[in-house]
Design a protein around this motif. Structure first.
Motif, PDB file in Angstrom:
ATOM      1  N   GLY A  28       0.765  -1.228   0.000  1.00 40.51           N
ATOM      2  CA  GLY A  28       0.000   0.000   0.000  1.00 40.51           C
ATOM      3  C   GLY A  28       0.800   1.284   0.000  1.00 40.51           C
ATOM      4  N   HIS A  29       2.118   1.196  -0.078  1.00 38.41           N
ATOM      5  CA  HIS A  29       2.943   2.399  -0.102  1.00 38.41           C
ATOM      6  C   HIS A  29       3.099   2.918  -1.526  1.00 38.41           C
ATOM      7  N   ARG A  30       3.292   4.218  -1.655  1.00 34.39           N
ATOM      8  CA  ARG A  30       3.623   4.804  -2.956  1.00 34.39           C
ATOM      9  C   ARG A  30       5.132   4.696  -3.132  1.00 34.39           C
ATOM     10  N   VAL A  31       5.545   3.984  -4.175  1.00 35.63           N
ATOM     11  CA  VAL A  31       6.950   3.616  -4.320  1.00 35.63           C
ATOM     12  C   VAL A  31       7.520   4.127  -5.632  1.00 35.63           C
ATOM     13  N   ARG A  32       8.717   4.677  -5.538  1.00 34.34           N
ATOM     14  CA  ARG A  32       9.473   5.055  -6.735  1.00 34.34           C
ATOM     15  C   ARG A  32      10.856   4.428  -6.643  1.00 34.34           C
ATOM     16  N   VAL A  33      11.261   3.707  -7.675  1.00 32.14           N
ATOM     17  CA  VAL A  33      12.586   3.095  -7.740  1.00 32.14           C
ATOM     18  C   VAL A  33      13.498   3.979  -8.574  1.00 32.14           C
ATOM     19  N   LEU A  34      14.668   4.270  -8.036  1.00 29.95           N
ATOM     20  CA  LEU A  34      15.686   5.034  -8.760  1.00 29.95           C
ATOM     21  C   LEU A  34      16.825   4.088  -9.097  1.00 29.95           C
ATOM     22  N   SER A  35      17.108   3.914 -10.380  1.00 26.98           N
ATOM     23  CA  SER A  35      18.150   2.985 -10.808  1.00 26.98           C
ATOM     24  C   SER A  35      18.945   3.579 -11.956  1.00 26.98           C
ATOM     25  N   ARG A  36      20.243   3.587 -11.806  1.00 23.54           N
ATOM     26  CA  ARG A  36      21.110   4.088 -12.882  1.00 23.54           C
ATOM     27  C   ARG A  36      21.073   3.161 -14.092  1.00 23.54           C
ATOM     28  N   ASP A  37      20.982   1.848 -13.828  1.00 27.48           N
ATOM     29  CA  ASP A  37      21.136   0.859 -14.886  1.00 27.48           C
ATOM     30  C   ASP A  37      19.817   0.218 -15.279  1.00 27.48           C
ATOM     31  N   ALA A  38      19.710  -0.149 -16.547  1.00 27.44           N
ATOM     32  CA  ALA A  38      18.599  -0.981 -16.999  1.00 27.44           C
ATOM     33  C   ALA A  38      18.752  -2.366 -16.387  1.00 27.44           C
ATOM     34  N   ALA A  39      17.665  -3.109 -16.327  1.00 23.21           N
ATOM     35  CA  ALA A  39      17.668  -4.412 -15.661  1.00 23.21           C
ATOM     36  C   ALA A  39      18.779  -5.322 -16.181  1.00 23.21           C
ATOM     37  N   GLU A  40      18.944  -5.382 -17.487  1.00 21.01           N
ATOM     38  CA  GLU A  40      19.917  -6.305 -18.060  1.00 21.01           C
ATOM     39  C   GLU A  40      21.361  -5.869 -17.826  1.00 21.01           C
ATOM     40  N   ASP A  41      21.567  -4.648 -17.301  1.00 20.31           N
ATOM     41  CA  ASP A  41      22.912  -4.155 -17.016  1.00 20.31           C
ATOM     42  C   ASP A  41      23.268  -4.217 -15.535  1.00 20.31           C
ATOM     43  N   THR A  42      22.381  -4.729 -14.698  1.00 15.30           N
ATOM     44  CA  THR A  42      22.658  -4.831 -13.272  1.00 15.30           C
ATOM     45  C   THR A  42      23.464  -6.084 -12.959  1.00 15.30           C
ATOM     46  N   THR A  43      24.066  -6.104 -11.772  1.00 11.08           N
ATOM     47  CA  THR A  43      24.776  -7.298 -11.317  1.00 11.08           C
ATOM     48  C   THR A  43      23.838  -8.497 -11.258  1.00 11.08           C
ATOM     49  N   SER A  44      22.589  -8.247 -10.892  1.00  9.30           N
ATOM     50  CA  SER A  44      21.613  -9.341 -10.775  1.00  9.30           C
ATOM     51  C   SER A  44      21.436 -10.089 -12.087  1.00  9.30           C
ATOM     52  N   ALA A  45      21.566  -9.381 -13.203  1.00  9.45           N
ATOM     53  CA  ALA A  45      21.352 -10.003 -14.508  1.00  9.45           C
ATOM     54  C   ALA A  45      22.422 -11.041 -14.826  1.00  9.45           C
ATOM     55  N   VAL A  46      23.592 -10.925 -14.193  1.00 11.65           N
ATOM     56  CA  VAL A  46      24.686 -11.855 -14.448  1.00 11.65           C
ATOM     57  C   VAL A  46      24.590 -13.088 -13.551  1.00 11.65           C
ATOM     58  N   ALA A  47      23.786 -13.004 -12.504  1.00 13.70           N
ATOM     59  CA  ALA A  47      23.691 -14.095 -11.529  1.00 13.70           C
ATOM     60  C   ALA A  47      23.229 -15.395 -12.179  1.00 13.70           C
ATOM     61  N   GLY A  48      23.768 -16.505 -11.692  1.00 16.65           N
ATOM     62  CA  GLY A  48      23.367 -17.813 -12.206  1.00 16.65           C
ATOM     63  C   GLY A  48      21.921 -18.129 -11.914  1.00 16.65           C
ATOM     64  N   GLY A  49      21.394 -17.597 -10.803  1.00 13.79           N
ATOM     65  CA  GLY A  49      19.968 -17.720 -10.513  1.00 13.79           C
ATOM     66  C   GLY A  49      19.559 -18.927  -9.695  1.00 13.79           C
ATOM     67  N   LEU A  50      20.520 -19.646  -9.078  1.00 16.79           N
ATOM     68  CA  LEU A  50      20.172 -20.788  -8.257  1.00 16.79           C
ATOM     69  C   LEU A  50      19.805 -20.322  -6.857  1.00 16.79           C
ATOM     70  N   CYS A  51      18.688 -20.792  -6.349  1.00 20.66           N
ATOM     71  CA  CYS A  51      18.237 -20.442  -5.003  1.00 20.66           C
ATOM     72  C   CYS A  51      18.956 -21.328  -3.990  1.00 20.66           C
ATOM     73  N   TRP A  52      20.058 -20.788  -3.426  1.00 15.69           N
ATOM     74  CA  TRP A  52      20.857 -21.515  -2.437  1.00 15.69           C
ATOM     75  C   TRP A  52      21.755 -20.491  -1.750  1.00 15.69           C
ATOM     76  N   PRO A  53      21.805 -20.460  -0.420  1.00  8.95           N
ATOM     77  CA  PRO A  53      22.642 -19.462   0.277  1.00  8.95           C
ATOM     78  C   PRO A  53      24.123 -19.651  -0.065  1.00  8.95           C
ATOM     79  N   TYR A  54      24.791 -18.557  -0.469  1.00  5.74           N
ATOM     80  CA  TYR A  54      26.191 -18.632  -0.872  1.00  5.74           C
ATOM     81  C   TYR A  54      26.877 -17.310  -0.560  1.00  5.74           C
ATOM     82  N   ARG A  55      27.977 -17.396   0.179  1.00  6.38           N
ATOM     83  CA  ARG A  55      28.784 -16.225   0.529  1.00  6.38           C
ATOM     84  C   ARG A  55      27.933 -15.087   1.099  1.00  6.38           C
ATOM     85  N   ILE A  56      27.240 -15.400   2.157  1.00  2.15           N
ATOM     86  CA  ILE A  56      26.400 -14.409   2.816  1.00  2.15           C
ATOM     87  C   ILE A  56      26.433 -14.660   4.322  1.00  2.15           C
TER      88      ILE A  56
END
Length: 331
Positions: A28-56
Motif C-alpha cells: 500500500g505504499h507509494r513507491v518510486r525506484v531510482l536505478s542508474r542501470d537498466a535491468a539487463e545491465d545490473t549485477t543481478s542479470a549476471v547471476a546464475g539464478g540458483l536459489c541456495w545461500p552462498y557467501r552471505i
C-alpha cells in the motif's frame, strides 16, 4: 495508519531493490525506484539464478530469508514463461567428508522439501559428500523484467537516474530504502562493502537437464553447471576485491575445463557468451534503519554477497516491516 503521505524511494533496480519495491507497493505504499542501470545491465542479470545461500552472513538470518524466498520462487515456478523461475533438480557437492565441517546451513537443509544427502553413486569422482534437491532456478534477465512489470501493476514507478548521495534524494518526509548493492561502497559510504568477482561462460546446452555446483567455502575457483533457457551457464570464480568487469580468456578456458572434467560433453559445446559480475560482499548484510543527517529515515538493505537472488523476498518482508515502523504505521 502512516504518519505522513510521503513516498518511499528505493535506490537500486537489481533483484534486491525491485523485490523490496514490489513488497512495499503491494503493502500500500507509494513507491518510486531510482536505478542508474537498466535491468539487463545490473549485477543481478549476471547471476546464475540458483536459489541456495552462498557467501552471505550472518547465516541465521540468511537461512530464514532464503526459506521465505524459496517459497515465493516455488510459487512463481508454476508460471515459468511469465516469471523466469523454474523448479530444477540438482546436486550440491563438496570435497569434504559429510559432517566434517559445520557450514552453518543446517536449518536450510532441514527446510528445503525433499532435500537429501547424495548417495556415493550420485557424486562425481573426487567429491566426497553432497546434497540432492529440487530448487528454484531463475532466468535472471527474464525475471527482472517480470519484476518491473509487477512493480508497475502495483502502482510503483521506475526512474533511470543515478543517485550520488543519500541526502536530498526525496522530500524530508520520505523514507529511503537503500538497495544499492556494491554502489553502497561509495554512496553510504561503506568501506566494508567490497566486490567478489564472478566470471562465467554460457554455452549451447549439449543436453544437461540438472544443475550441479561444487563450491567449497573460501575457494576462489568454483565449478557449477546451470541449465537455463538461453544456454548452459558454466562457472565460476569468487575473487575478492577484484573490480574488473572484463572477462579473462584464460579464466574462461579454466572454467570450461573444470566443468568438462565432470561433464565431458561441455568441452565441445559452442560458446555463446562470456560474463562477469561483481557480488556485493560484506562481513554481514546490512538490513537496518538509520536517520540520515538531513532527517530522512533510511532503511539499508545491501551486502548480500552471492545470495541476492536467494534472500531477496525474505529481505523484502523485513524492509516492509521497517518502513512501516519508520512511517508510524500501526498495522
Amino acid at each position: 495508519m502512516t504518519s505522513d503521505t510521503g513516498d518511499v524511494w528505493v535506490i537500486g533496480g537489481g533483484v534486491i531493490g525491485l523485490t523490496s519495491a514490489i513488497a512495499l507497493a503491494e503493502d500500500g505504499h507509494r513507491v518510486r525506484v531510482l536505478s542508474r542501470d537498466a535491468a539487463e545491465d545490473t549485477t543481478s542479470a549476471v547471476a546464475g539464478g540458483l536459489c541456495w545461500p552462498y557467501r552471505i552472513r550472518p547465516y541465521g538470518r540468511a537461512v530464514r530469508w532464503s526459506v521465505r524466498s524459496f517459497e515465493v520462487f516455488a510459487e512463481m515456478a508454476r508460471r515459468p514463461a511469465e516469471t523466469g523461475a523454474r523448479m530444477v533438480t540438482g546436486t550440491m557437492t563438496s570435497t569434504g567428508r559429510p559432517g566434517a565441517a559445520d557450514d552453518g546451513l543446517a536449518a536450510w537443509y532441514a527446510a528445503v522439501p525433499g532435500l537429501r544427502q547424495a548417495a556415493a553413486d550420485e557424486l562425481p569422482e573426487g567429491d566426497l559428500s553432497g546434497w540432492r534437491a529440487r530448487t528454484p532456478l531463475v532466468d535472471m534477465v527474464a525475471h527482472l523484467h517480470y519484476l518491473e512489470r509487477r512493480l508497475a501493476a502495483a502502482g510503483g514507478t521506475l526512474e533511470r537516474r543515478e543517485v550520488v548521495s543519500l541526502e536530498g534524494v526525496g522530500g524530508p518526509a520520505d523514507v529511503l530504502v537503500n538497495c544499492s548493492g556494491l554502489g553502497a561502497h561509495r554512496l553510504v559510504p561503506d568501506g566494508a562493502v567490497r566486490p567478489v568477482q564472478g566470471q562465467l561462460v554460457v554455452v549451447a546446452n549439449p543436453g544437461i537437464e540438472e544443475w550441479f555446483v561444487a563450491a567449497d567455502p573460501g575457494e576462489t575457483d568454483t565449478t557449477y553447471v546451470l541449465p537455463q533457457p538461453y544456454g548452459l551457464v558454466l562457472g565460476g570464480t569468487a575473487r575478492e576485491d577484484a573490480w574488473s568487469r572484463q572477462p579473462d580468456p584464460a579464466v574462461a578456458d579454466a572454467i570450461v575445463a573444470r566443468c568438462a572434467r565432470r561433464f565431458p560433453e561441455v568441452a565441445r559445446a559452442r560458446v555463446l557468451a562470456h560474463k562477469v559480475g561483481l557480488r556485493p560482499a560484506r562481513p554481514a548484510v546490512r538490513l537496518e534503519t538509520e536517520r540520515l543527517p538531513d532527517g530522512t529515515r533510511c532503511v539499508h538493505n545491501y551486502g548480500h554477497g552471492g545470495a541476492g537472488v536467494t534472500v531477496a523476498w525474505g529481505c523484502a518482508d523485513e524492509v516492509v516491516r521497517r518502513v512501516r515502523e519508520a512511517r508510524g504505521d500501526s498495522r
